[in-house]
Design a protein around this motif. Structure first.
Motif, PDB file in Angstrom:
ATOM      1  N   UNK A   6       0.827  -1.205   0.000  1.00 31.97           N
ATOM      2  CA  UNK A   6       0.000   0.000   0.000  1.00 31.97           C
ATOM      3  C   UNK A   6       0.860   1.254   0.000  1.00 31.97           C
ATOM      4  N   UNK A   7       0.347   2.296  -0.621  1.00 32.01           N
ATOM      5  CA  UNK A   7       0.914   3.631  -0.508  1.00 32.01           C
ATOM      6  C   UNK A   7       0.109   4.387   0.540  1.00 32.01           C
ATOM      7  N   UNK A   8       0.800   4.979   1.502  1.00 31.35           N
ATOM      8  CA  UNK A   8       0.161   5.733   2.580  1.00 31.35           C
ATOM      9  C   UNK A   8       0.770   7.135   2.601  1.00 31.35           C
ATOM     10  N   UNK A   9      -0.048   8.152   2.742  1.00 27.86           N
ATOM     11  CA  UNK A   9       0.494   9.513   2.738  1.00 27.86           C
ATOM     12  C   UNK A   9      -0.287  10.419   3.688  1.00 27.86           C
ATOM     13  N   UNK A  57       4.688   6.631   2.498  1.00 25.89           N
ATOM     14  CA  UNK A  57       5.293   5.352   2.847  1.00 25.89           C
ATOM     15  C   UNK A  57       4.719   4.248   1.979  1.00 25.89           C
ATOM     16  N   UNK A  58       5.570   3.281   1.669  1.00 24.87           N
ATOM     17  CA  UNK A  58       5.150   2.035   1.039  1.00 24.87           C
ATOM     18  C   UNK A  58       5.190   0.966   2.124  1.00 24.87           C
ATOM     19  N   UNK A  59       4.080   0.277   2.324  1.00 24.71           N
ATOM     20  CA  UNK A  59       3.966  -0.717   3.391  1.00 24.71           C
ATOM     21  C   UNK A  59       3.756  -2.096   2.787  1.00 24.71           C
ATOM     22  N   UNK A  82      -6.361  10.571   9.547  1.00 20.53           N
ATOM     23  CA  UNK A  82      -6.570  11.479   8.418  1.00 20.53           C
ATOM     24  C   UNK A  82      -5.715  11.107   7.211  1.00 20.53           C
ATOM     25  N   UNK A  83      -4.800  10.180   7.375  1.00 21.81           N
ATOM     26  CA  UNK A  83      -3.942   9.779   6.263  1.00 21.81           C
ATOM     27  C   UNK A  83      -4.771   9.085   5.180  1.00 21.81           C
ATOM     28  N   UNK A  84      -4.240   9.099   3.958  1.00 19.42           N
ATOM     29  CA  UNK A  84      -4.902   8.500   2.805  1.00 19.42           C
ATOM     30  C   UNK A  84      -4.101   7.301   2.301  1.00 19.42           C
ATOM     31  N   UNK A  85      -4.802   6.403   1.590  1.00 19.72           N
ATOM     32  CA  UNK A  85      -4.189   5.161   1.121  1.00 19.72           C
ATOM     33  C   UNK A  85      -4.613   4.856  -0.303  1.00 19.72           C
ATOM     34  N   UNK A  86      -3.719   4.199  -1.036  1.00 15.54           N
ATOM     35  CA  UNK A  86      -4.002   3.757  -2.406  1.00 15.54           C
ATOM     36  C   UNK A  86      -2.987   2.680  -2.765  1.00 15.54           C
ATOM     37  N   UNK A  87      -3.209   2.061  -3.909  1.00 18.09           N
ATOM     38  CA  UNK A  87      -2.205   1.167  -4.470  1.00 18.09           C
ATOM     39  C   UNK A  87      -1.455   1.904  -5.563  1.00 18.09           C
ATOM     40  N   UNK A 113      -8.343   6.456  -0.745  1.00 13.08           N
ATOM     41  CA  UNK A 113      -9.211   5.975   0.325  1.00 13.08           C
ATOM     42  C   UNK A 113      -8.680   6.406   1.687  1.00 13.08           C
ATOM     43  N   UNK A 114      -9.534   6.327   2.693  1.00 15.33           N
ATOM     44  CA  UNK A 114      -9.078   6.525   4.060  1.00 15.33           C
ATOM     45  C   UNK A 114      -8.290   5.298   4.513  1.00 15.33           C
TER      46      UNK A 114
END
Length: 362
Positions: free
Chosen positions: A50-53, A121-123, A167-172, A206-207
């Motif tokens: 996942x990408x998290x920002x 971040x990449x998780x 409040x962080x956002x997530x995507x692939x 996404x959240x």
């Protein structure tokens, strides 16, 4: 940005991740990984990292020090204002996650700036949720989690702290899979330009999912980090077929293959790894259930570089395929391992004993 460890701190970062699609894993499907690894064909479940920002504002003032602490149930790569903010690999490292989780600390004073800032971040699954040893995936848990904490100290004595939160956002993104045993796949066509910079439009993201299966307060990692030890040139290129070539690095080592390629959009490069050859082909039976297969899909155009992360392989030979649609310009081995202090010297009269040491050293 050297990593440092100090006393345990008051942790304020929330545990975040992105669980979309992970409920598709069916643990009842047989996974052949011990002495029965040849009884059936595995179909490993490999969800994308996942990408998290998140964005935040740092107050004005002369910064005296800034430290980023990275904790994860899994493995993470972290960027601050578009620059890689961590050093080494396989961050933060392995632990018995039932009992504790570790963080590593990095000096990021050169990367923070008054005003708008962004962390990305990449998780990946890592040891926590991926395939390890003679086990199926999810040995410790199903959903990797990340927690970050940034501390900024000012010359006038003030301090600013922030951490990951809901409040962080997530995507692939471009990482299609990343597993210690099975390898890593990257599709450069799916890169999200600027996603680690402030001001990026993440309105379609996404959240994040929050909370962790264990939720320990992170502890400073007591051990040395995993680092790059050396670059190993190709000793010999062995003909395979018109679509592939076998690279002989001349020595067994733990790490990955870094490649430079060019080619058309969508061309896929595959990299398979093995310790030995048999009848001129990779002896993959020695890998047991580990696919040890890295993949890279080209964005097209100029030269492109790819170095797998969140994985490593033990190998001497690598078969690079997909060369009908792409050109392999350069390749080199990247040996990674624990950063051991000092240099270990061993000399033996018997050549086999000396050779064993050289293999272990890599």
């Amino acid at each position: 940005m050297a990593a440092t460890n100090d006393c345990p701190v008051r942790w304020r970062g929330a545990w975040i991740g992105f669980d979309q699609g992970r409920d598709a894993y069916d643990p009842s499907i047989p996974y052949y990984c011990a002495d029965d690894f040849e009884k059936g064909e595995n179909q490993p479940f490999l969800p994308p990292p996942a990408l998290l920002r998140g964005e935040f504002t740092i107050p004005e003032g002369r910064v005296r020090a800034a430290r980023l602490r990275v904790a994860a149930y899994g493995l993470a790569e972290v960027y601050l204002n578009g620059v890689r903010a961590v050093t080494g690999h396989m961050i933060p490292g392995l632990s018995d996650y039932r009992k504790r989780v570790y963080y590593r600390e990095f000096d990021v004073a050169a990367l923070v700036t008054p005003g708008a800032n962004a962390l990305g971040a990449v998780l990946a699954d890592g040891w926590y949720a991926g395939y390890i040893g003679l086990n199926p995936r999810g040995w410790w848990g199903a959903n990797p989690r990340l927690s970050l904490m940034l501390t900024v100290e000012y010359a006038d004595g003030r301090a600013f702290e922030m951490g990951t939160d809901e409040t962080w956002k997530a995507a692939f993104g471009p990482w299609r899979y990343a597993d210690i045993m099975h390898g890593a796949g990257y599709d450069a066509r799916l890169e999200r330009e600027g996603w680690t910079l402030p001001g990026y439009d993440d309105g379609g993201w996404a959240s994040v999912d929050t909370g962790a299966a264990y939720g320990h307060v992170p502890e400073p990692h007591p051990g040395v980090p995993v680092v790059e030890h050396e670059r190993i040139p190709v000793a010999e290129r062995l003909a395979a077929d018109e679509d592939s070539v076998i690279l002989d690095f001349g020595v067994c080592f733990s790490g990955v293959v870094r490649i430079t390629v060019s080619g058309e959009v969508g061309a896929e490069i595959g990299i398979l790894h093995a310790e030995q050859l048999k009848d001129g082909e990779l002896y993959l039976r020695g890998n047991r259930s580990a696919e040890a297969h890295d993949r890279y899909i080209l964005r097209g155009g100029a030269e492109e570089n790819f170095q797998p992360e969140f994985t490593y392989h033990g190998f001497r030979y690598a078969k690079v395929s997909g060369l009908k649609r792409a050109r392999l310009i350069r390749a080199e081995g990247v040996a990674i391992g624990s950063h051991l202090p000092g240099e270990t010297i061993f000399e033996a009269e018997h050549p086999v004993a000396q050779r064993v040491f050289e293999v272990v050293k890599h």
